[in-house]
Design a protein around this motif. Sequence first.
Motif, PDB file in Angstrom:
ATOM      1  N   PRO A 174      44.090  32.658  35.426  1.00 18.11           N
ATOM      2  CA  PRO A 174      43.293  33.455  34.146  1.00 18.11           C
ATOM      3  C   PRO A 174      42.067  33.744  34.811  1.00 18.11           C
ATOM      4  N   LEU A 175      41.242  33.081  35.617  1.00 17.82           N
ATOM      5  CA  LEU A 175      39.863  33.525  35.977  1.00 17.82           C
ATOM      6  C   LEU A 175      39.710  34.629  36.941  1.00 17.82           C
ATOM      7  N   LEU A 176      40.935  34.744  37.947  1.00 17.34           N
ATOM      8  CA  LEU A 176      41.019  35.408  39.002  1.00 17.34           C
ATOM      9  C   LEU A 176      41.553  36.693  38.239  1.00 17.34           C
ATOM     10  N   GLY A 177      42.705  36.559  37.343  1.00 18.36           N
ATOM     11  CA  GLY A 177      43.335  37.582  36.501  1.00 18.36           C
ATOM     12  C   GLY A 177      42.202  38.443  36.113  1.00 18.36           C
ATOM     13  N   GLY A 178      41.112  37.910  35.402  1.00 15.59           N
ATOM     14  CA  GLY A 178      40.344  38.439  34.713  1.00 15.59           C
ATOM     15  C   GLY A 178      39.738  39.696  35.634  1.00 15.59           C
ATOM     16  N   TYR A 180      40.998  40.669  38.723  1.00 14.84           N
ATOM     17  CA  TYR A 180      41.906  41.525  39.760  1.00 14.84           C
ATOM     18  C   TYR A 180      43.185  42.055  38.956  1.00 14.84           C
ATOM     19  N   ALA A 181      43.439  41.406  37.818  1.00 15.40           N
ATOM     20  CA  ALA A 181      44.839  41.699  37.075  1.00 15.40           C
ATOM     21  C   ALA A 181      46.105  41.374  38.035  1.00 15.40           C
ATOM     22  N   GLY A 182      45.841  40.424  38.983  1.00 17.77           N
ATOM     23  CA  GLY A 182      46.621  40.239  39.984  1.00 17.77           C
ATOM     24  C   GLY A 182      47.058  38.779  39.879  1.00 17.77           C
ATOM     25  N   ASN A 183      47.832  38.417  40.843  1.00 14.20           N
ATOM     26  CA  ASN A 183      48.347  36.787  41.200  1.00 14.20           C
ATOM     27  C   ASN A 183      47.948  36.022  42.294  1.00 14.20           C
ATOM     28  N   ALA A 184      47.398  34.809  41.550  1.00 13.16           N
ATOM     29  CA  ALA A 184      46.677  34.144  42.654  1.00 13.16           C
ATOM     30  C   ALA A 184      47.378  33.727  43.736  1.00 13.16           C
ATOM     31  N   TYR A 185      48.843  33.690  43.933  1.00  9.25           N
ATOM     32  CA  TYR A 185      49.409  33.443  44.888  1.00  9.25           C
ATOM     33  C   TYR A 185      49.659  34.492  45.999  1.00  9.25           C
ATOM     34  N   ARG A 186      49.081  35.571  45.778  1.00  8.68           N
ATOM     35  CA  ARG A 186      49.139  36.570  46.582  1.00  8.68           C
ATOM     36  C   ARG A 186      47.570  36.924  46.888  1.00  8.68           C
ATOM     37  N   GLN A 334      33.946  30.411  17.303  1.00  7.51           N
ATOM     38  CA  GLN A 334      32.934  30.797  18.246  1.00  7.51           C
ATOM     39  C   GLN A 334      33.012  31.286  19.557  1.00  7.51           C
ATOM     40  N   GLY A 335      31.990  31.622  20.412  1.00  7.33           N
ATOM     41  CA  GLY A 335      31.968  32.099  21.574  1.00  7.33           C
ATOM     42  C   GLY A 335      32.592  33.561  21.887  1.00  7.33           C
ATOM     43  N   SER A 336      32.536  33.891  23.376  1.00  9.26           N
ATOM     44  CA  SER A 336      32.745  35.210  23.451  1.00  9.26           C
ATOM     45  C   SER A 336      34.311  35.724  23.441  1.00  9.26           C
ATOM     46  N   GLY A 337      35.080  34.739  23.626  1.00 12.62           N
ATOM     47  CA  GLY A 337      36.720  35.202  23.585  1.00 12.62           C
ATOM     48  C   GLY A 337      37.328  34.094  24.369  1.00 12.62           C
ATOM     49  N   PHE A 338      38.594  34.636  24.650  1.00 11.21           N
ATOM     50  CA  PHE A 338      39.332  33.685  25.585  1.00 11.21           C
ATOM     51  C   PHE A 338      40.180  34.175  26.719  1.00 11.21           C
ATOM     52  N   LEU A 339      40.512  33.449  27.660  1.00 11.73           N
ATOM     53  CA  LEU A 339      41.504  34.028  28.624  1.00 11.73           C
ATOM     54  C   LEU A 339      42.846  32.911  28.512  1.00 11.73           C
ATOM     55  N   VAL A 340      43.829  33.757  28.928  1.00 11.55           N
ATOM     56  CA  VAL A 340      45.189  33.054  28.635  1.00 11.55           C
ATOM     57  C   VAL A 340      46.063  32.943  30.041  1.00 11.55           C
ATOM     58  N   PRO A 341      46.068  31.769  30.509  1.00 11.41           N
ATOM     59  CA  PRO A 341      46.992  31.522  31.745  1.00 11.41           C
ATOM     60  C   PRO A 341      48.347  31.960  31.533  1.00 11.41           C
ATOM     61  N   PRO A 342      48.781  33.110  32.496  1.00 12.64           N
ATOM     62  CA  PRO A 342      49.995  33.457  32.566  1.00 12.64           C
ATOM     63  C   PRO A 342      51.137  32.512  32.195  1.00 12.64           C
ATOM     64  N   VAL A 343      51.090  31.249  32.756  1.00 14.20           N
ATOM     65  CA  VAL A 343      52.127  30.073  32.611  1.00 14.20           C
ATOM     66  C   VAL A 343      52.392  29.608  31.266  1.00 14.20           C
ATOM     67  N   ASP A 344      51.366  30.251  30.207  1.00 13.20           N
ATOM     68  CA  ASP A 344      51.682  29.803  28.786  1.00 13.20           C
ATOM     69  C   ASP A 344      52.666  30.885  28.128  1.00 13.20           C
ATOM     70  N   GLY A 345      53.005  31.865  28.822  1.00 14.16           N
ATOM     71  CA  GLY A 345      54.167  32.837  28.479  1.00 14.16           C
ATOM     72  C   GLY A 345      53.563  33.570  27.100  1.00 14.16           C
ATOM     73  N   ARG A 346      52.275  34.032  27.093  1.00 14.15           N
ATOM     74  CA  ARG A 346      51.774  34.809  25.966  1.00 14.15           C
ATOM     75  C   ARG A 346      51.884  36.143  26.406  1.00 14.15           C
ATOM     76  N   SER A 374      43.965  42.646  26.136  1.00 12.42           N
ATOM     77  CA  SER A 374      44.242  43.044  27.248  1.00 12.42           C
ATOM     78  C   SER A 374      45.668  42.526  27.532  1.00 12.42           C
ATOM     79  N   VAL A 375      46.561  43.674  28.110  1.00 10.88           N
ATOM     80  CA  VAL A 375      47.845  43.181  28.908  1.00 10.88           C
ATOM     81  C   VAL A 375      48.074  43.844  30.353  1.00 10.88           C
ATOM     82  N   GLY A 376      49.006  43.369  30.681  1.00 14.83           N
ATOM     83  CA  GLY A 376      49.513  44.118  32.097  1.00 14.83           C
ATOM     84  C   GLY A 376      48.733  43.349  33.456  1.00 14.83           C
ATOM     85  N   ARG A 377      49.641  42.709  34.340  1.00 14.19           N
ATOM     86  CA  ARG A 377      49.223  42.215  35.573  1.00 14.19           C
ATOM     87  C   ARG A 377      50.018  42.899  36.671  1.00 14.19           C
ATOM     88  N   HIS A 378      49.468  42.817  37.796  1.00 15.05           N
ATOM     89  CA  HIS A 378      50.115  43.494  38.934  1.00 15.05           C
ATOM     90  C   HIS A 378      51.520  42.897  39.116  1.00 15.05           C
TER      91      HIS A 378
END
Length: 490
Positions: A174-178, A180-186, A334-346, A374-378
């Motif tokens: 999720p951090l890298l996705g924020g 590059y909107a990409g896949n950490a394994y690539r 509270q806070g500035s928002g949230f990130l979502v790990p793709p593995v959670d299937g949201r 936001s939605v959409g990943r490589h």
Amino acid sequence: MRAETEGNPAGAGGASPRVVVVGGGVAGLTAALRLLDAGAGVTLLEASERLGGKLRTGEIGGVRVDLGAESMLARRPEAVGLAREAGLADALQPPATASASLWTRDALRPMPKGHVMGVPADPASLAGVLSEEGVARIAEDRALPRTEVGEDIAVGEYVAARVGREVVDRLVEPLLGGVYAGNAYRISLRAAVPQLFAAAREHTSLTEGVRALQARTAADPRTDPVFMGIDGGVGRLPLAVADTVRARGGRIRTGTPVTGLARIPGGWRLTTGTPDAPESLEADAVVLAVPAPQAARLLAAELPAASADLAEIEYASMALMTFAFRADEAELPQGSGFLVPPVDGRTVKAATFAGRKWRWIAEQEPGLHVVRTSVGRHREEEILGRDDAGLLALARRDLKAATGVDAEPVDAHVTRWDQGLPQYPVGHLARVARVRDQVAKAPGLALCGAAYDGVGIPACVASATEAARQVMAARPQGDPASGPSGHAGE
Ligand SMILES: Cc1cc2nc3c(=O)[nH]c(=O)nc-3n(C[C@H](O)[C@H](O)[C@H](O)COP(=O)(O)OP(=O)(O)OC[C@H]3O[C@@H](n4cnc5c(N)ncnc54)[C@H](O)[C@@H]3O)c2cc1C
């Protein structure tokens, strides 16, 4: 065909080189500014009717917001420096809160502290975010033999080998996705997280490497904000730079796509306009500040090898769904928002509570909450085939599940960024080096922008500064009339 010689009229017949910059995003506009500073006559050509590229503001429920990039890394000097130079010093504003959450394992959980791109120094810091087995797996890193990283390795592959897949899937991804909107394994460790690549070469244990990096950060005396926004939107930056370019004598033409580029003696000929009414321009030098696919097309005839490499650079597309809710109907966490790990299937990748993060947004209309999702990943972009209503409905469903907010928005807006972010897979830096080698053989040509040395605004600004330096440095010394700047046009 109409033809003219481009540039600053002051340069006609004189020593001032005429440079055309193609692309009016932050990179192209910066290149134009730096070229003017170096004494060139500059014309910038932008295909669309709007300057700024991925930097853009808009309104939601009467509140001005960013609809593209919204934050600038301030620990690098380039972006905030450019903002100051363009007259926006007083508008620079740090985020009001840096505390974000992860929406994972069915709850909003505080983003763990003390990690480098999701990799912790202390396994205990990830309790709750990871399963117990996931936390226990991190400790194995200390006993594992060295992981060879060679010339490059995927972030996910390396981090999973050292501390387990759960760290990759629930934090790094999720951090890298924020970014590059990409896949950490690539994505390339060397290009995307160079400090971890250096640590991987220096240390056998990754957690030890992270500890060493943190010790260095702790010793950094700087206390200034890590990120900055701009009151009124980061989207103001390119417009302010454009004003500065014009004030310093540069010409800017919007609605002018460049469709052809050819070498001519001592310079370049660019083709613009429509097929029925093509227009040709001549210049001593050209800076291409367009995304890689467009650069590939423009270089196909003159530099086919560079063009082929550029055509291989892939992009991720994404969409932002921005909502305005009445604050008394939508109680946000509270806070500035949230990130979502793709593995959670949201569906959503991230949500930003824009008014919580940026004071300048909250102050416009305290009665409204602005939330950006936001939605959409490589290579996971099927979701973008939905119409706007479908995307808004999916975002609201996830927002309700994460925060409980079920209010009817007073306004909602979808911004689609097709080919929004270039991908930096393993081998990206080698590809860029090959492209640069080819381009260096073509005097008076340089490339800059998000496809090369980093996707963030500071990196784009730095690449533009370097492109301007290159074309000015490569100028043949001697008779200025030997190139197109000495021609009256055809
Ligand atoms: C949704 C989103 C959010 C982001 N958030 C952040 C953030 O918060 N912080 C951050 O640092 N970075 C962020 N980024 C990344 C950053 O905004 C971009 O990488 C950067 O703005 C790219 O600038 P650029 O000038 O290289 O390219 P672009 O902005 O893509 O500009 C290229 C320009 O070239 C023009 N063009 C293309 N072809 C031609 C042609 N043939 N002739 C003439 N003109 C042409 C295009 O119309 C465009 O205006 C984000 C990106 C996206 C998509």
